[in-house]
Design a protein around this motif. Structure first.
Motif, short mmCIF file in Angstrom:
data_model
loop_
_atom_site.label_atom_id
_atom_site.label_comp_id
_atom_site.label_asym_id
_atom_site.label_seq_id
_atom_site.Cartn_x
_atom_site.Cartn_y
_atom_site.Cartn_z
N ILE A 116 37.21 64.03 39.66
CA ILE A 116 37.82 64.28 38.27
C ILE A 116 39.21 63.70 38.37
O ILE A 116 39.43 62.99 37.34
N GLU A 117 39.84 64.01 39.57
CA GLU A 117 41.24 63.33 39.83
C GLU A 117 41.49 62.04 39.46
O GLU A 117 42.13 61.25 39.01
N MET A 121 43.49 59.49 37.36
CA MET A 121 44.17 58.35 37.81
C MET A 121 44.03 57.15 37.38
O MET A 121 45.04 56.43 37.02
N LEU A 122 42.61 56.63 37.37
CA LEU A 122 42.17 55.34 36.77
C LEU A 122 42.70 55.37 35.30
O LEU A 122 43.16 54.08 34.76
N ALA A 126 45.42 52.38 34.09
CA ALA A 126 45.23 51.31 33.03
C ALA A 126 46.23 51.42 32.04
O ALA A 126 46.83 50.40 31.51
N LEU A 127 46.74 52.64 31.76
CA LEU A 127 48.00 53.08 30.73
C LEU A 127 49.14 52.28 31.39
O LEU A 127 50.09 51.51 30.63
N TYR A 146 44.27 46.44 41.40
CA TYR A 146 44.22 47.97 41.76
C TYR A 146 43.08 48.57 40.61
O TYR A 146 42.62 49.43 41.20
N ILE A 147 43.16 48.37 39.58
CA ILE A 147 42.02 48.88 38.70
C ILE A 147 40.68 48.49 39.18
O ILE A 147 39.75 49.55 39.09
N GLY A 148 40.58 47.25 39.36
CA GLY A 148 39.06 46.99 39.96
C GLY A 148 38.79 47.70 41.20
O GLY A 148 37.70 48.37 41.09
#
Length: 165
Positions: A116-117, A121-122, A126-127, A146-148
């Motif tokens: 859930i965390e 965080m993801l 992205a934001l 990093y997103i990937g």
């Protein structure tokens, strides 16, 4: 070297600090959270797509370095433009969640909570990338690996959680 320059300038001290905070912070967090946890982790059922453990420090050190460069670029742009943006506080918040995840998953064995965390965080990553992109396109692009990786790690976290309920 052009990647490190912002508007033709390079502040080596700020760049080093921007890189060292996530790299050293991630290393210390990993060491604290993973002490005595690796034997437990090895006993968990792993999905077929789980990479070897040796891959993680290499990937994270690379990602923390790239993130630090992105933060440096965004900070320099914001500082010189004197704009008010949530980019830097968002970066710091997602980095804090990144460090917390290791404790949730490894140290405390709260794999569902860690999942859930990680979703939160993801979203913040992205934001952050979006806000970085608004002040410096390169900084936004630098957040994409990093997103990937966190997207992949989210799938890995989910699979380990499901396999070991």
């Amino acid at each position: 070297m052009e990647l490190l320059k912002v508007d033709g300038r390079l502040n080596k001290k700020r760049l080093a600090l921007s890189i060292l905070i996530p790299v050293v912070g991630g290393s210390i967090t990993g060491w604290l959270a993973n002490r005595n946890a690796q034997s437990k982790y090895k006993k968990l059922k792993q999905p077929s797509f789980a990479p070897p453990a040796a891959i993680f420090p290499i990937v994270w050190t690379s990602l923390y370095t790239i993130m630090g460069i992105a933060k440096y670029r965004a900070t320099e742009k914001v500082k010189h433009a004197k704009e008010n943006t949530p980019a830097i506080p968002l970066y710091e918040l997602q980095l804090g969640l990144n460090f917390l995840w290791s404790f949730l998953f490894f140290r405390w064995g709260l794999r569902g909570t860690a999942l859930i965390e990680m979703v939160t965080m993801l979203a913040l990553i992205a934001l952050t990338a979006y806000e970085f992109q608004k002040v410096d396109k390169t900084a936004g692009v630098l957040m994409m690996p990093y997103i990937g990786w966190v997207t992949f790690a989210l799938g890995l976290n989910y699979a380990v959680w499901k396999l070991n309920k």
